[in-house]
Design a protein around this motif. Structure first.
Motif, PDB file in Angstrom:
ATOM      1  N   ASP A   1      -5.513  -1.911  -3.597  1.00 27.98           N
ATOM      2  CA  ASP A   1      -5.181  -0.559  -4.053  1.00 27.98           C
ATOM      3  C   ASP A   1      -4.622  -0.521  -5.464  1.00 27.98           C
ATOM      4  OD1 ASP A   1      -6.002   0.386  -1.643  1.00 27.98           O
ATOM      5  OD2 ASP A   1      -4.030   1.013  -0.917  1.00 27.98           O
TER       6      ASP A   1
ATOM      7  N   GLU B   1       0.818  -1.217   0.000  1.00 28.16           N
ATOM      8  CA  GLU B   1       0.000   0.000   0.000  1.00 28.16           C
ATOM      9  C   GLU B   1       0.851   1.266   0.000  1.00 28.16           C
ATOM     10  OE1 GLU B   1      -0.239  -1.746   4.274  1.00 28.16           O
ATOM     11  OE2 GLU B   1      -0.112  -2.457   2.199  1.00 28.16           O
TER      12      GLU B   1
ATOM     13  N   LYS C   1      -7.071   0.907  -7.643  1.00 28.60           N
ATOM     14  CA  LYS C   1      -7.618   2.177  -7.158  1.00 28.60           C
ATOM     15  C   LYS C   1      -6.654   3.342  -7.373  1.00 28.60           C
ATOM     16  CE  LYS C   1     -10.213  -0.115  -3.436  1.00 28.60           C
ATOM     17  NZ  LYS C   1     -10.358  -0.246  -1.962  1.00 28.60           N
ATOM     18  N   ARG C   2      -5.358   3.070  -7.332  1.00 25.34           N
ATOM     19  CA  ARG C   2      -4.360   4.125  -7.448  1.00 25.34           C
ATOM     20  C   ARG C   2      -4.114   4.496  -8.908  1.00 25.34           C
ATOM     21  NH1 ARG C   2      -3.677   6.984  -2.816  1.00 25.34           N
ATOM     22  NH2 ARG C   2      -3.474   5.564  -1.031  1.00 25.34           N
ATOM     23  N   ASP C   3      -3.761   5.755  -9.120  1.00 25.61           N
ATOM     24  CA  ASP C   3      -3.413   6.241 -10.454  1.00 25.61           C
ATOM     25  C   ASP C   3      -1.925   5.977 -10.676  1.00 25.61           C
ATOM     26  OD1 ASP C   3      -2.947   7.521 -12.807  1.00 25.61           O
ATOM     27  OD2 ASP C   3      -3.670   9.492 -12.174  1.00 25.61           O
TER      28      ASP C   3
END
Length: 513
Positions: free
Chosen positions: A273, A244, A276-278
């Motif tokens: 994640d 994360e 979800k993360r860019d």
């Protein structure tokens, strides 16, 4: 001969490389850690201050200095201070026990040991028997290396009589024997490595790199952090590759360059994640240190379209990069380790040192200026490693018709089952194609019938149930009968070292009974 100082005139040590970068990039950011930012000039000056302190302790050229700590900017400053004045840096895995630490200190003849405060209890346990003359903290206490590095008023050493052929580091590697061996690596070997890495992995001063793997390991330190520093890139250093944290930093810091072994990439892929993360700023992804399962690579490429992937193959004794599979080569040969880099000559040979024909398995051997000088105080192991005038990697592989290398397995991991040879990697590749498999390691376990039984040790993806019969049936559809696992063992996690390498030896020991 003229009175010109010829060794200095033609010299190119690690410290010379740092000084050149400092003169060229000066105030540009080079490194961040724990809220601190260091410019190239500041790192060069800090290395000089640390070198002055080490010399003031009575340490002389050739003395060994142990570094027993996790990642930090201070760890890097200790390394750079050592090489500034010809001390030999001894990186030590911070997960080692007191007994293992004691062996390295004794075998290396270390005169000094610097460590993190939270490793103090282990250090205290070896003080009575170790012949170390000087102990100190890398960070987190009075008089630590970090304080010396930050003290801008402190005296510096900017030059020394260190030359290219001097040893820079002694790196311990277990190899195939019980007692670790110290690969003695010279300045010349590492400088050759840095230049080759910069070219082959296409590093540039525009790179924004994330360094999450241990600096005690040659891959992170010498294939990435140091060569990227030489070309003017900025490196964001963190203590460890917590999924994360890594994903959040890639997004927030707009990371463009990241290296990790397959086990870390798998942990990132499986983390919620990841989607979800860019992660759109990632341009170059590097993987290595162990073999990447092709299904995992394909999943990464699908989920990170447009990113350039590099497969890096090598080992500690060659500084460590030997071959590379470039991004444009992945479509045709995703399972290949690529071709030798510009400073390495590689062959695949039989037991008589004859070249193997394309497609025929043999041992991978190398020649290169990047190679170790010796295994310290182990003449027999050194002679064996360099038998026939080539360095023997201990890896089994083959070349295809166009000179691309394929790594089959470590010699020690080859399974001899029922009189036939089985490469664990081939079985792992087949099992990774099953939708329930998150991670898998295939080993040979003692068996009265097969001598070594092909055994799959599996970590399931969330939401999937154990199904030994179903997984074996899946393997039968892909593999020859003698390669199909005789047994499947399900576990929660596979053992890894702090560099992310899978510990098959530990699995064999744990499940042998």
């Amino acid at each position: 001969m003229s009175s010109v100082n010829a060794p200095a005139l033609h010299r190119s040590t690690i410290s010379d490389g740092l000084r050149r970068s400092a003169m060229k990039f000066r105030g540009r950011a080079a490194l961040t850690f724990a809220g601190r930012t260091w410019s190239f000039a500041e790192i060069d000056e800090a290395a000089g201050r640390v070198a002055h302190r080490l010399a003031g302790m009575g340490l002389k050229k050739g003395d060994r200095v142990g570094a027993y700590a996790k990642n930090s900017d201070a760890y890097l400053m200790l390394w750079l201070g050592c090489v500034r004045i010809g001390l030999v840096h001894v990186p030590i895995n911070y997960a080692l026990t007191a007994g293992e630490l004691s062996y390295i200190l004794e075998q290396s003849g270390a005169k000094a040991l610097f460590h993190d405060p939270d490793l103090g209890a282990t250090v205290d346990a070896v003080r009575k028997t170790a012949k170390v003359e000087h102990y100190g903290l890398i960070r987190g206490g009075d008089g630590d290396i970090l304080s010396t590095a930050l003290d801008k008023a402190g005296a510096r050493i900017d030059e020394s009589d260190c030359v290219d052929g001097d040893p820079a580091q002694m790196c311990y590697t277990s190899g195939t024997t019980a007692a670790p061996k110290a690969a003695v690596m010279s300045h010349r070997a590492y400088v050759a490595e840095y230049l080759a890495c910069a070219i082959e992995m296409e590093f540039s001063g525009n790179d924004v790199a994330l360094a999450a793997l241990p600096l005690y390991h040659t891959a992170q330190m010498h294939a990435f952090t140091m060569p990227q520093m030489m070309v003017g890139a900025v490196t964001h250093l963190i203590e460890s590759p917590v999924p994360e944290v890594v994903l959040e930093l890639i997004e927030r810091l707009k990371i463009t360059s990241f290296f990790a072994p397959p086990t870390v990439w798998i942990s990132l892929l499986r983390h919620p994640d990841f989607l979800k993360r860019d992660l759109c700023t990632l341009k170059n992804i590097y993987y290595g240190a162990s073999i990447m399962p092709v299904p995992v690579l394909q999943e990464l490429r699908e989920k990170l379209p447009g990113v350039r992937f590099y497969n890096c193959y090598g080992q500690t004794e060659i500084a460590p990069l030997a071959t590379i599979l470039k991004p444009e080569e992945h479509d045709d040969r995703p399972a290949s380790a690529g071709r030798p880099i510009i400073t390495v000559q590689t062959r695949v040979v039989d037991e008589q040192m004859n070249d193997c024909a394309p497609g025929v398995h043999g041992e991978i051997v190398h020649r290169s200026p990047q190679l170790l000088d010796e295994y310290y105080n182990k003449p027999e192991e050194t002679a064996e490693a360099f038998a026939g005038g080539w360095f023997h990697s201990g890896d089994v592989g083959y070349f295809d018709e166009e000179g691309y290398l394929f790594v089959v397995d470590r010699v020690k991991d080859i399974i001899k089952s029922g009189g036939v040879v089985v490469a664990g990697r081939e079985v792992e590749e087949a099992l990774f194609k099953h939708p329930s498999v998150s991670e898998v390691a295939v080993v040979g376990l003692p068996d009265p019938k097969w001598i070594e039984a092909v055994t799959a040790i599996v970590v399931l993806k969330p939401g999937h149930a154990e199904d030994e019969a179903g997984l074996i049936a899946h393997a039968r559809e892909i593999l020859a009968p003698f390669k199909v696992p005789k047994k499947v063992i399900y576990v929660q996690n596979l053992p890894r070292n702090t560099a992310g390498k899978l510990l098959k030896r530990q699995l064999r020991t744990e499940f042998a009974g």
